[in-house]
Design a protein around this motif. Structure first.
Motif, PDB file in Angstrom:
ATOM      1  N   ALA A 195      37.689  23.945 -13.926  1.00 18.42           N
ATOM      2  CA  ALA A 195      38.496  22.754 -13.973  1.00 18.42           C
ATOM      3  C   ALA A 195      37.832  21.510 -14.622  1.00 18.42           C
ATOM      4  CB  ALA A 195      38.999  22.326 -12.562  1.00 18.42           C
ATOM      5  N   VAL A 196      38.480  20.598 -15.201  1.00 24.73           N
ATOM      6  CA  VAL A 196      37.978  19.314 -15.662  1.00 24.73           C
ATOM      7  C   VAL A 196      37.769  18.541 -14.574  1.00 24.73           C
ATOM      8  CG1 VAL A 196      38.373  17.489 -17.225  1.00 24.73           C
ATOM      9  CG2 VAL A 196      39.310  19.812 -17.905  1.00 24.73           C
ATOM     10  N   PRO A 197      36.526  17.768 -14.568  1.00 21.72           N
ATOM     11  CA  PRO A 197      36.172  16.838 -13.395  1.00 21.72           C
ATOM     12  C   PRO A 197      37.168  15.666 -13.918  1.00 21.72           C
ATOM     13  CG  PRO A 197      34.534  16.721 -15.193  1.00 21.72           C
ATOM     14  CD  PRO A 197      35.367  18.084 -15.323  1.00 21.72           C
ATOM     15  N   THR A 198      38.216  15.368 -12.935  1.00 17.10           N
ATOM     16  CA  THR A 198      39.289  14.425 -12.880  1.00 17.10           C
ATOM     17  C   THR A 198      38.692  13.085 -13.049  1.00 17.10           C
ATOM     18  OG1 THR A 198      40.694  16.168 -11.785  1.00 17.10           O
ATOM     19  CG2 THR A 198      41.672  13.769 -12.093  1.00 17.10           C
ATOM     20  N   THR A 199      37.876  12.801 -12.154  1.00 14.15           N
ATOM     21  CA  THR A 199      37.508  11.313 -12.006  1.00 14.15           C
ATOM     22  C   THR A 199      36.657  11.043 -13.101  1.00 14.15           C
ATOM     23  OG1 THR A 199      37.438  11.451  -9.580  1.00 14.15           O
ATOM     24  CG2 THR A 199      35.855  10.011 -10.673  1.00 14.15           C
ATOM     25  N   ARG A 200      35.886  11.848 -13.594  1.00 15.41           N
ATOM     26  CA  ARG A 200      35.124  11.601 -14.718  1.00 15.41           C
ATOM     27  C   ARG A 200      35.839  11.253 -15.890  1.00 15.41           C
ATOM     28  NH1 ARG A 200      29.753  12.890 -16.043  1.00 15.41           N
ATOM     29  NH2 ARG A 200      29.266  13.704 -18.340  1.00 15.41           N
ATOM     30  N   MET A 201      36.847  12.087 -15.997  1.00 20.94           N
ATOM     31  CA  MET A 201      37.854  11.894 -17.321  1.00 20.94           C
ATOM     32  C   MET A 201      38.531  10.670 -17.238  1.00 20.94           C
ATOM     33  SD  MET A 201      40.654  14.495 -18.915  1.00 20.94           S
ATOM     34  CE  MET A 201      41.623  14.681 -17.292  1.00 20.94           C
ATOM     35  N   LEU A 202      39.153  10.340 -16.303  1.00 19.16           N
ATOM     36  CA  LEU A 202      39.883   9.060 -15.809  1.00 19.16           C
ATOM     37  C   LEU A 202      38.950   7.920 -15.998  1.00 19.16           C
ATOM     38  CD1 LEU A 202      42.346  10.214 -13.145  1.00 19.16           C
ATOM     39  CD2 LEU A 202      43.077   9.633 -15.543  1.00 19.16           C
ATOM     40  N   VAL A 203      37.888   7.957 -15.481  1.00 19.85           N
ATOM     41  CA  VAL A 203      37.093   6.647 -15.530  1.00 19.85           C
ATOM     42  C   VAL A 203      36.729   6.655 -17.046  1.00 19.85           C
ATOM     43  CG1 VAL A 203      34.521   5.670 -15.108  1.00 19.85           C
ATOM     44  CG2 VAL A 203      36.043   6.799 -13.273  1.00 19.85           C
TER      45      VAL A 203
END
Length: 205
Positions: A2-10
């Motif tokens: 899974a893509v690290p969501t927090t990292r991508m959104l930040v």
């Protein structure tokens, strides 16, 4: 994986608003309600900024101070960050993997609890989902009523994330209502059969 969501959104917000302070990154994601539909913890934003900087995906644009306020660091995206962001977003947008919901396991084990307790929990679940749905629908309309300019308001595409979250809530609400109806009508009676197998459900004693 899974893509690290927090990292991508930040990384996305830094790209969108750069040069931007960490405080404003956090505030922007909270205004998107990413803590609700993406499970982004507000406190994890600063940690993500630190690791993104360490990994060379963002860089410090400057450090400034206004009045008596603490010093604030502003960030910008790097070339490597642009590439990493594109890779993460493509992986995420192309995935069709469904999130593993721990509630599925609870449903499979319903007979281990008294029927009355399961019914009460289902009613509470329905009330919670009804409240969540009102909130999500209201927020979607609020965002669409704004300018959509990310420098002053939530972008319109955030409303689509809210709509997707609302659709998931609707599906869960429909299932919960139907299942509760089946239990209360006696159509779904797993407790009688279970009692004959291993002595019945757990008690609260």
């Amino acid at each position: 994986m899974a893509v690290p969501t927090t990292r991508m959104l930040v990384l996305a917000v830094v790209r969108l608003l750069a040069p931007v302070h960490g405080y404003d990154v956090r505030r922007e994601l909270l205004s998107w309600h990413a803590d609700d539909w993406a499970n982004v913890k507000p406190g994890s934003v600063y940690g993500a900024l630190n690791t993104l900087q360490r990994d060379g995906l963002i860089a410090v644009e400057g450090v400034g101070q206004e009045g008596a306020r603490p010093e604030r660091t502003t960030y910008r995206m790097t070339t490597e960050g642009e590439k990493a962001f594109g890779d993460m977003l493509r992986e995420a947008i192309w995935t069709s993997e469904q999130a593993k919901n721990p509630y599925f396991a609870a449903v499979a084990l319903m007979p281990y609890l008294p029927k009355e307790e399961v019914v009460a929990a289902m009613r509470g679940r329905i009330l919670k989902f009804e409240s969540d749905l009102v909130f999500l629908e209201r927020e979607e309309q609020r965002i669409l009523a704004g300018s959509g300019d990310p420098t002053e308001y939530e972008p319109y595409h955030v409303a689509d994330a809210m709509r997707l979250a609302a659709d998931h809530v609707r599906a869960d609400l429909t299932w919960s209502r139907k299942t509760l109806e089946r239990i209360e009508s006696g159509e779904l009676d797993v407790w009688s059969a279970w009692a004959r197998v291993d002595g019945g459900p757990m008690t609260t004693k």
